[in-house]
Scaffold this motif. Structure first.
Motif, PDB file in Angstrom:
ATOM      1  N   VAL A 135       0.845  -1.200   0.000  1.00 14.91           N
ATOM      2  CA  VAL A 135       0.000   0.000   0.000  1.00 14.91           C
ATOM      3  C   VAL A 135       0.880   1.250   0.000  1.00 14.91           C
ATOM      4  CG1 VAL A 135      -1.633   1.354   1.383  1.00 14.91           C
ATOM      5  CG2 VAL A 135      -2.026  -1.091   1.041  1.00 14.91           C
ATOM      6  N   ASP A 136       1.867   1.280   0.900  1.00 14.23           N
ATOM      7  CA  ASP A 136       2.753   2.452   0.972  1.00 14.23           C
ATOM      8  C   ASP A 136       3.505   2.678  -0.337  1.00 14.23           C
ATOM      9  OD1 ASP A 136       2.013   3.206   3.535  1.00 14.23           O
ATOM     10  OD2 ASP A 136       3.626   2.066   4.500  1.00 14.23           O
ATOM     11  N   GLU A 137       3.891   1.606  -1.015  1.00 18.05           N
ATOM     12  CA  GLU A 137       4.577   1.728  -2.312  1.00 18.05           C
ATOM     13  C   GLU A 137       3.640   2.347  -3.352  1.00 18.05           C
ATOM     14  OE1 GLU A 137       7.439   1.680  -5.203  1.00 18.05           O
ATOM     15  OE2 GLU A 137       7.738   1.272  -3.068  1.00 18.05           O
ATOM     16  N   CYS A 138       2.385   1.939  -3.351  1.00 16.84           N
ATOM     17  CA  CYS A 138       1.409   2.485  -4.295  1.00 16.84           C
ATOM     18  C   CYS A 138       1.113   3.963  -4.003  1.00 16.84           C
ATOM     19  CB  CYS A 138       0.106   1.682  -4.251  1.00 16.84           C
ATOM     20  SG  CYS A 138       0.253   0.006  -4.908  1.00 16.84           S
ATOM     21  N   LEU A 139       1.217   4.347  -2.731  1.00 17.69           N
ATOM     22  CA  LEU A 139       0.919   5.723  -2.340  1.00 17.69           C
ATOM     23  C   LEU A 139       2.130   6.636  -2.416  1.00 17.69           C
ATOM     24  CD1 LEU A 139      -1.396   5.183   0.765  1.00 17.69           C
ATOM     25  CD2 LEU A 139      -2.023   5.403  -1.633  1.00 17.69           C
ATOM     26  N   ALA A 140       3.313   6.061  -2.569  1.00 23.21           N
ATOM     27  CA  ALA A 140       4.546   6.875  -2.595  1.00 23.21           C
ATOM     28  C   ALA A 140       4.516   7.831  -3.789  1.00 23.21           C
ATOM     29  CB  ALA A 140       5.780   5.977  -2.672  1.00 23.21           C
ATOM     30  N   PRO A 141       4.965   9.061  -3.579  1.00 19.91           N
ATOM     31  CA  PRO A 141       4.987  10.021  -4.698  1.00 19.91           C
ATOM     32  C   PRO A 141       5.883   9.531  -5.820  1.00 19.91           C
ATOM     33  CG  PRO A 141       5.768  11.053  -2.648  1.00 19.91           C
ATOM     34  CD  PRO A 141       5.497   9.612  -2.356  1.00 19.91           C
ATOM     35  N   SER A 142       5.469   9.841  -7.025  1.00 22.30           N
ATOM     36  CA  SER A 142       6.249   9.491  -8.214  1.00 22.30           C
ATOM     37  C   SER A 142       6.936  10.755  -8.709  1.00 22.30           C
ATOM     38  CB  SER A 142       5.320   8.931  -9.289  1.00 22.30           C
ATOM     39  OG  SER A 142       6.035   8.733 -10.477  1.00 22.30           O
TER      40      SER A 142
END
Length: 158
Positions: free
Chosen positions: A149-156
């Motif tokens: 989840v945190d990886e998906c929410l991390a800013p790009s």
């Protein structure tokens, strides 16, 4: 690696142009702007898909039109559309949406996350899981799932 994906070649859509929002300024008081559809969309549009290097917006998993907000009742509903009917990541996507909104909105808001009707083979089960506080809490206690989840929410930044 690509051969193991449920949808190895998803359709990619153009991102919607971001709208600049300027809050009115009142020098004597701190004004709280009501939460609206665009604000919710701005919070969730850049969530990354768990299987692809694209945002949920680019995959049209979420759209601004599929967001309902009632600021007076402190209610938000996001309806998302998985890219395939048998998407194994539907609950992860829904969990990402819920976590992002819980982290972004004041605690007074009730957030409902739903799969668009007729777009997933186990729609009722996914909806039940995503809107059950105990199941969500248990899922977020799983370190591997929380990392995803945190990886998906991390800013790009790309």
């Amino acid at each position: 690696m690509v051969s193991g994906l449920i949808n190895a070649n998803p359709v990619i859509y153009q991102k919607k142009e971001r709208q600049v929002r300027i809050a009115p300024c009142d020098s004597d008081e701190y004004a709280v702007e009501p939460v609206d559809q665009q604000e919710i969309f701005d919070h969730i549009r850049d969530i990354k898909d768990p299987e692809h290097p694209y945002s949920l917006e680019e995959l049209k998993v979420i759209t601004e039109d599929a967001i309902e907000v009632d600021d007076k009742l402190s209610y938000v509903r996001v309806t998302f559309t998985p890219t395939v009917e048998h998407c194994s990541m539907a609950t992860v996507i829904g969990l990402c949406l819920r976590v992002k909104l819980l982290r972004s909105l004041p605690s007074r808001y009730k957030v409902d996350i739903k799969v668009a009707p007729g777009t997933h083979a186990t729609e009722a089960a996914v909806n039940k899981q995503l809107n059950d506080k105990e199941r969500v809490a248990a899922a977020l206690e799983n370190p591997n799932l929380l990392d995803m989840v945190d990886e998906c929410l991390a800013p790009s930044y790309g």
